[in-house]
Every structure is written in C-alpha cells, then in structure tokens.
Design a protein around this motif. Sequence first.
Motif, short mmCIF file in Angstrom:
data_model
loop_
_atom_site.label_atom_id
_atom_site.label_comp_id
_atom_site.label_asym_id
_atom_site.label_seq_id
_atom_site.Cartn_x
_atom_site.Cartn_y
_atom_site.Cartn_z
N UNK A 159 0.71 -1.27 -0.08
CA UNK A 159 0.06 0.08 0.01
C UNK A 159 0.87 1.31 -0.17
N UNK A 160 0.68 2.19 -0.97
CA UNK A 160 1.72 3.18 -1.04
C UNK A 160 1.18 4.55 -0.10
N UNK A 161 0.23 4.37 0.68
CA UNK A 161 -0.35 5.32 1.32
C UNK A 161 -1.20 6.51 0.82
N UNK A 162 -1.44 6.51 -0.46
CA UNK A 162 -2.03 7.32 -1.30
C UNK A 162 -3.27 6.62 -2.05
N UNK A 163 -3.75 5.50 -1.56
CA UNK A 163 -4.71 4.77 -2.07
C UNK A 163 -4.26 3.81 -3.01
N UNK A 164 -3.06 3.98 -3.73
CA UNK A 164 -2.45 3.14 -4.60
C UNK A 164 -1.87 2.07 -4.20
N UNK A 165 -1.47 0.83 -5.17
CA UNK A 165 -0.76 -0.29 -4.66
C UNK A 165 0.23 -0.51 -5.71
N UNK A 166 1.24 -1.10 -5.07
CA UNK A 166 2.39 -1.75 -5.87
C UNK A 166 2.46 -3.18 -5.66
N UNK A 167 3.02 -4.02 -6.53
CA UNK A 167 3.25 -5.28 -6.58
C UNK A 167 4.74 -5.75 -6.42
N UNK A 168 5.09 -6.83 -5.91
CA UNK A 168 6.34 -7.56 -5.63
C UNK A 168 6.22 -8.99 -5.65
N UNK B 283 6.53 9.35 2.76
CA UNK B 283 5.12 10.04 2.10
C UNK B 283 5.55 11.24 1.11
N UNK B 284 6.89 11.52 1.13
CA UNK B 284 7.18 12.81 0.03
C UNK B 284 7.28 12.41 -1.43
N UNK B 285 8.43 11.40 -1.61
CA UNK B 285 8.83 11.02 -2.74
C UNK B 285 8.53 9.50 -3.11
N UNK B 286 7.58 8.93 -2.15
CA UNK B 286 7.17 7.55 -2.26
C UNK B 286 8.30 6.52 -2.58
N UNK B 287 9.42 7.01 -1.91
CA UNK B 287 10.47 6.00 -1.98
C UNK B 287 10.19 4.93 -1.12
N UNK B 288 10.63 3.50 -1.27
CA UNK B 288 10.25 2.20 -0.75
C UNK B 288 11.50 1.54 -0.28
N UNK B 289 11.84 1.34 0.87
CA UNK B 289 13.01 0.71 1.58
C UNK B 289 12.67 -0.63 2.17
N UNK B 290 13.22 -1.81 1.55
CA UNK B 290 13.00 -2.82 2.11
C UNK B 290 13.78 -3.18 3.51
N UNK B 291 13.02 -3.61 4.52
CA UNK B 291 14.04 -3.97 6.01
C UNK B 291 13.41 -5.21 6.47
N UNK B 292 14.36 -5.67 7.35
CA UNK B 292 14.04 -6.89 7.90
C UNK B 292 14.74 -6.75 9.21
N UNK C 216 5.42 4.65 7.57
CA UNK C 216 5.55 5.82 6.64
C UNK C 216 6.22 6.73 7.31
N UNK C 217 6.84 7.63 6.44
CA UNK C 217 7.76 8.79 7.27
C UNK C 217 8.37 9.70 5.94
N UNK C 218 9.46 10.26 6.41
CA UNK C 218 10.14 11.15 5.46
C UNK C 218 11.60 10.32 5.37
N UNK C 219 12.19 10.30 4.25
CA UNK C 219 13.28 9.68 3.72
C UNK C 219 14.48 10.69 4.05
N UNK C 220 15.56 10.28 4.18
CA UNK C 220 16.70 11.47 4.20
C UNK C 220 16.88 12.32 3.16
N UNK C 221 16.58 12.04 1.88
CA UNK C 221 16.58 13.05 0.75
C UNK C 221 15.70 14.08 0.91
N UNK C 222 14.35 13.83 1.32
CA UNK C 222 13.32 14.56 1.59
C UNK C 222 13.51 15.50 2.75
#
Length: 143
Positions: free
Chosen positions: A76-85, A99-108, A135-141
């Motif tokens: 869930x992208x947080x804006x009502x959209x969806x991505x697949x993997x 939440x600004x640029x929609x960047x996704x970082x995979x974590x474990x 959800x938050x703000x990445x370092x670039x944003x």
Amino acid sequence: MTQSAENYFISYIKENGLSMTPQRKIIVETFLETEGHFSAEHLHDLVRSKVPDVGQATIYRTLKLLLDSGLADTIETGDGGALYEHAYGHDHHDHLICVHCNRKIEIFDETIEARQEEVAKQHDFKLTRHRMYLYGICPDCSG
C-alpha cells in the motif's frame, strides 16, 4: 527441490478450475521477470510491449490470481495506490515508505519479527503472515 514459480501458478489455477490462457501466461512471465516494486499500470505497459492487445482488466484479474496464489504481494503506497512485488521464493521483509517521494526501502529486523510472534502467542493467535509499513520522510526529502 522447490517447483518454479510459474509451475506453482499453473498448479494453483488448475486446482481452481481455471486454465493457463496465452494472455495469462505472458502476464505471469512478465510479472516474474520484473523485479522490485511496480504498479499494475507499469506491468500493463511491459506486457503490451510484447502483446499489444492485452487489456488492463486482464492484468488486474491475473494480478488477483497471483496474489491469491501467494506468488505476489501488494504494498500500500499510502495514497490509495498499490504496488506489487514477488512473494514466492523471496525472503520476508517489511517496508519504510517516504510520504513525500514515495521511495520504498525494504527492511528486515529480527527483533521486530520475534516481538510480533510473541504478541501473537500472548493472544493465543496462530500467525500465518503479516506485513508492516512504516511511513515517514526519507533522508533525501528531510534535508
């Protein structure tokens, strides 16, 4: 030996009284060739570059089958959209989403995973799967 993702999907659709149509086959092959996080629209563009007459509705129906079979997962992208993997044959992970640029970082994180298991056990709940989005703000944003 683990069966291939495509063979797994073929078994799934046969068990559910469906068949592997030529359009479904190219969509599944293209899905499996595409790494990372991508939208249904992006998958549609990739498939149409191979088979121009595949419609968006066919993409969505096949993505639903991929999700139901366990081969795909959504983000869930947080804006009502969806991505697949990919889900089948890939290690579990969670996501940080900007939440600004929609960047996704995979974590474990083993501590978070263990704590989730503990919470489920405390509630006598058998955990079968989960997903976590932070959800938050990445370092670039933020800079």
